[in-house]
Design a protein around this motif. Sequence first.
Motif, PDB file in Angstrom:
ATOM      1  N   GLY A 149       0.808  -1.216   0.000  1.00  0.00           N
ATOM      2  CA  GLY A 149       0.000   0.000   0.000  1.00  0.00           C
ATOM      3  C   GLY A 149       0.840   1.265   0.000  1.00  0.00           C
ATOM      4  N   TYR A 150       1.844   1.311   0.856  1.00  0.00           N
ATOM      5  CA  TYR A 150       2.712   2.495   0.880  1.00  0.00           C
ATOM      6  C   TYR A 150       3.609   2.548  -0.356  1.00  0.00           C
ATOM      7  CZ  TYR A 150       1.248   3.797   5.539  1.00  0.00           C
ATOM      8  OH  TYR A 150       0.488   4.211   6.605  1.00  0.00           O
ATOM      9  N   PHE A 151       3.949   1.412  -0.912  1.00  0.00           N
ATOM     10  CA  PHE A 151       4.684   1.403  -2.187  1.00  0.00           C
ATOM     11  C   PHE A 151       3.845   2.046  -3.289  1.00  0.00           C
ATOM     12  CE2 PHE A 151       5.514  -0.872  -6.218  1.00  0.00           C
ATOM     13  CZ  PHE A 151       6.822  -0.463  -6.440  1.00  0.00           C
ATOM     14  N   ALA A 152       2.538   1.733  -3.308  1.00  0.00           N
ATOM     15  CA  ALA A 152       1.646   2.343  -4.295  1.00  0.00           C
ATOM     16  C   ALA A 152       1.493   3.841  -4.065  1.00  0.00           C
ATOM     17  CB  ALA A 152       0.280   1.659  -4.256  1.00  0.00           C
ATOM     18  N   LEU A 153       1.377   4.246  -2.797  1.00  0.00           N
ATOM     19  CA  LEU A 153       1.130   5.655  -2.489  1.00  0.00           C
ATOM     20  C   LEU A 153       2.369   6.523  -2.682  1.00  0.00           C
ATOM     21  CD1 LEU A 153      -0.824   7.810  -1.324  1.00  0.00           C
ATOM     22  CD2 LEU A 153       0.007   7.159   0.950  1.00  0.00           C
ATOM     23  N   LEU A 154       3.516   6.032  -2.285  1.00  0.00           N
ATOM     24  CA  LEU A 154       4.728   6.859  -2.255  1.00  0.00           C
ATOM     25  C   LEU A 154       5.650   6.652  -3.449  1.00  0.00           C
ATOM     26  CD1 LEU A 154       5.598   6.463   1.540  1.00  0.00           C
ATOM     27  CD2 LEU A 154       4.269   8.267   0.425  1.00  0.00           C
ATOM     28  N   ILE A 159       5.027   8.486  -9.839  1.00  0.00           N
ATOM     29  CA  ILE A 159       5.428   8.201 -11.214  1.00  0.00           C
ATOM     30  C   ILE A 159       4.249   8.380 -12.162  1.00  0.00           C
ATOM     31  CG2 ILE A 159       6.221   6.378 -12.771  1.00  0.00           C
ATOM     32  CD1 ILE A 159       7.908   5.284 -10.517  1.00  0.00           C
ATOM     33  N   LEU A 160       3.084   7.875 -11.768  1.00  0.00           N
ATOM     34  CA  LEU A 160       1.901   8.021 -12.621  1.00  0.00           C
ATOM     35  C   LEU A 160       1.483   9.478 -12.752  1.00  0.00           C
ATOM     36  CD1 LEU A 160      -0.266   4.984 -11.434  1.00  0.00           C
ATOM     37  CD2 LEU A 160       1.083   5.184 -13.538  1.00  0.00           C
ATOM     38  N   LEU A 167      -3.623  13.646 -12.315  1.00  0.00           N
ATOM     39  CA  LEU A 167      -3.932  12.447 -11.548  1.00  0.00           C
ATOM     40  C   LEU A 167      -3.937  12.777 -10.056  1.00  0.00           C
ATOM     41  CD1 LEU A 167      -4.364   9.321 -11.748  1.00  0.00           C
ATOM     42  CD2 LEU A 167      -1.907   9.106 -11.322  1.00  0.00           C
ATOM     43  N   GLU A 168      -4.969  12.321  -9.363  1.00  0.00           N
ATOM     44  CA  GLU A 168      -5.091  12.601  -7.940  1.00  0.00           C
ATOM     45  C   GLU A 168      -4.062  11.805  -7.142  1.00  0.00           C
ATOM     46  OE1 GLU A 168      -9.053  11.808  -6.731  1.00  0.00           O
ATOM     47  OE2 GLU A 168      -9.971  13.227  -8.122  1.00  0.00           O
ATOM     48  N   GLY A 169      -3.762  12.293  -5.945  1.00  0.00           N
ATOM     49  CA  GLY A 169      -2.817  11.593  -5.091  1.00  0.00           C
ATOM     50  C   GLY A 169      -3.337  10.225  -4.676  1.00  0.00           C
ATOM     51  N   PHE A 170      -4.616  10.178  -4.307  1.00  0.00           N
ATOM     52  CA  PHE A 170      -5.276   8.908  -4.041  1.00  0.00           C
ATOM     53  C   PHE A 170      -6.050   8.515  -5.295  1.00  0.00           C
ATOM     54  CE2 PHE A 170      -4.844  10.864   0.154  1.00  0.00           C
ATOM     55  CZ  PHE A 170      -4.236   9.834   0.862  1.00  0.00           C
ATOM     56  N   ASN A 171      -5.666   7.435  -5.902  1.00  0.00           N
ATOM     57  CA  ASN A 171      -6.317   7.022  -7.146  1.00  0.00           C
ATOM     58  C   ASN A 171      -6.377   5.502  -7.213  1.00  0.00           C
ATOM     59  OD1 ASN A 171      -3.859   6.059  -8.978  1.00  0.00           O
ATOM     60  ND2 ASN A 171      -3.223   7.906  -7.864  1.00  0.00           N
ATOM     61  N   THR A 244      -7.569  -5.336   1.132  1.00  0.00           N
ATOM     62  CA  THR A 244      -8.014  -4.248   2.010  1.00  0.00           C
ATOM     63  C   THR A 244      -6.996  -3.121   2.099  1.00  0.00           C
ATOM     64  OG1 THR A 244      -9.265  -5.843   3.334  1.00  0.00           O
ATOM     65  CG2 THR A 244      -8.817  -3.702   4.321  1.00  0.00           C
ATOM     66  N   MET A 245      -5.785  -3.444   2.550  1.00  0.00           N
ATOM     67  CA  MET A 245      -4.865  -2.388   2.938  1.00  0.00           C
ATOM     68  C   MET A 245      -4.363  -1.580   1.750  1.00  0.00           C
ATOM     69  SD  MET A 245      -5.074  -2.500   6.072  1.00  0.00           S
ATOM     70  CE  MET A 245      -3.970  -1.112   6.274  1.00  0.00           C
ATOM     71  N   ILE A 246      -4.110  -2.210   0.620  1.00  0.00           N
ATOM     72  CA  ILE A 246      -3.601  -1.465  -0.537  1.00  0.00           C
ATOM     73  C   ILE A 246      -4.601  -0.405  -0.967  1.00  0.00           C
ATOM     74  CG2 ILE A 246      -2.898  -1.647  -2.947  1.00  0.00           C
ATOM     75  CD1 ILE A 246      -1.804  -4.393  -2.361  1.00  0.00           C
ATOM     76  N   VAL A 247      -5.867  -0.790  -1.108  1.00  0.00           N
ATOM     77  CA  VAL A 247      -6.878   0.169  -1.558  1.00  0.00           C
ATOM     78  C   VAL A 247      -7.175   1.195  -0.484  1.00  0.00           C
ATOM     79  CG1 VAL A 247      -7.907  -1.366  -3.254  1.00  0.00           C
ATOM     80  CG2 VAL A 247      -8.686  -1.477  -0.895  1.00  0.00           C
ATOM     81  N   ALA A 248      -7.116   0.794   0.787  1.00  0.00           N
ATOM     82  CA  ALA A 248      -7.382   1.758   1.858  1.00  0.00           C
ATOM     83  C   ALA A 248      -6.303   2.828   1.923  1.00  0.00           C
ATOM     84  CB  ALA A 248      -7.494   1.030   3.195  1.00  0.00           C
ATOM     85  N   ILE A 249      -5.051   2.466   1.617  1.00  0.00           N
ATOM     86  CA  ILE A 249      -3.947   3.414   1.685  1.00  0.00           C
ATOM     87  C   ILE A 249      -3.807   4.218   0.401  1.00  0.00           C
ATOM     88  CG2 ILE A 249      -1.435   3.606   1.874  1.00  0.00           C
ATOM     89  CD1 ILE A 249      -1.509   1.163   3.713  1.00  0.00           C
ATOM     90  N   ALA A 250      -3.904   3.558  -0.758  1.00  0.00           N
ATOM     91  CA  ALA A 250      -3.576   4.209  -2.025  1.00  0.00           C
ATOM     92  C   ALA A 250      -4.775   4.751  -2.773  1.00  0.00           C
ATOM     93  CB  ALA A 250      -2.818   3.230  -2.931  1.00  0.00           C
ATOM     94  N   ALA A 251      -5.951   4.149  -2.617  1.00  0.00           N
ATOM     95  CA  ALA A 251      -7.116   4.585  -3.384  1.00  0.00           C
ATOM     96  C   ALA A 251      -8.004   5.555  -2.623  1.00  0.00           C
ATOM     97  CB  ALA A 251      -7.949   3.371  -3.813  1.00  0.00           C
ATOM     98  N   GLY A 252      -7.803   5.692  -1.325  1.00  0.00           N
ATOM     99  CA  GLY A 252      -8.612   6.608  -0.545  1.00  0.00           C
ATOM    100  C   GLY A 252      -9.771   5.903   0.139  1.00  0.00           C
TER     101      GLY A 252
END
Length: 319
Positions: A149-154, A159-160, A167-171, A244-252
């Motif tokens: 999750g933090y890898f996706a967010l940070l 990069i995207l 592109l929004e920060g949470f996507n 759960t955690m990836i989408v909760a952290i990176a998608a909002g």
Amino acid sequence: MSEMGAIETPEAILPARRLTLADAARRRRIAIVEQVIETLLLLAAASSILITVCIVGVLVYESLGFFRHVSLWRFLTDKEWTPLFANPQYGIWPLLTGTLVTTTVALLVALPVGTVVAMYLSEFAPAWVREAVKPVLELLSAVPTVVYGYFALLFVSPILQRLIPGLEGFNMLSAGIVMGIMIVPYVTSLSEDAMRSVPMLLREGAYAMGANRLVTATQVVFPAALSGIAAAYVLGIARAIGETMIVAIAAGTQPNLTFDPRQGAATVTAYIVQVSLGDLPHGSIGYQSIFAAGITLMLVTLGFNILGYYLRRRFREAY
């Protein structure tokens, strides 16, 4: 007296009788041990069924309390999900769309990559490459999802944002891509096992007819292993839907009815995590809403599993 007419004495019969009794006792002990093992295996199998029934029972019981206040029609037709606001809305579609969009992005990454890697490991890779790659893939599946999750967010989202202006920060896009990376080991491992279980006679028959290794892998081995590959795909879908955690952290965590992966949105699992922090009293409609969302997610997953079972049976019969 001749040997044919010799009469066995009790002393000669006694050792044989003792041997027979010892064999019978040993067989009884073996039968008792086997019966105990069979009973333990039956209890283990029954416990899994019992746990599943209890989970479904809890979901249904708590969801009934929710649907006493909210009609099923409103739950399925409203387009807003704000059960914690002053003016609550109870439409499940914003959560479902977030779940389906992130799952779709993940599958677009995981299924082709996992299938290609599995085909390479099964049909083309030398033994030392296979022995080196498979542990690395298993290591990827052991990484905690919080790290993903933090890898996706940070890492992935910045990069995207350079590649996609606005592109929004949470996507959902970055969350789905990282979810796909996480699912690749599951798809690869099961698909590779299915391909390696294809009989060598099929490959040799294709080679005898003039096919090269690529044609044999794509037109002979892949169709023959399709039932096992379909099982790998179903597992990947179920894993992505339940993440759960990836989408909760990176998608909002904001419910948003959109099919645009560039935007942020909450998924069913992210909402359950948000509400399960202990801030709401037990028995309130906000608390019961997580069970309504949970049983909806369970039904969606069940539908995909039934579809996968149907596909496995159909392809197994075809090949």
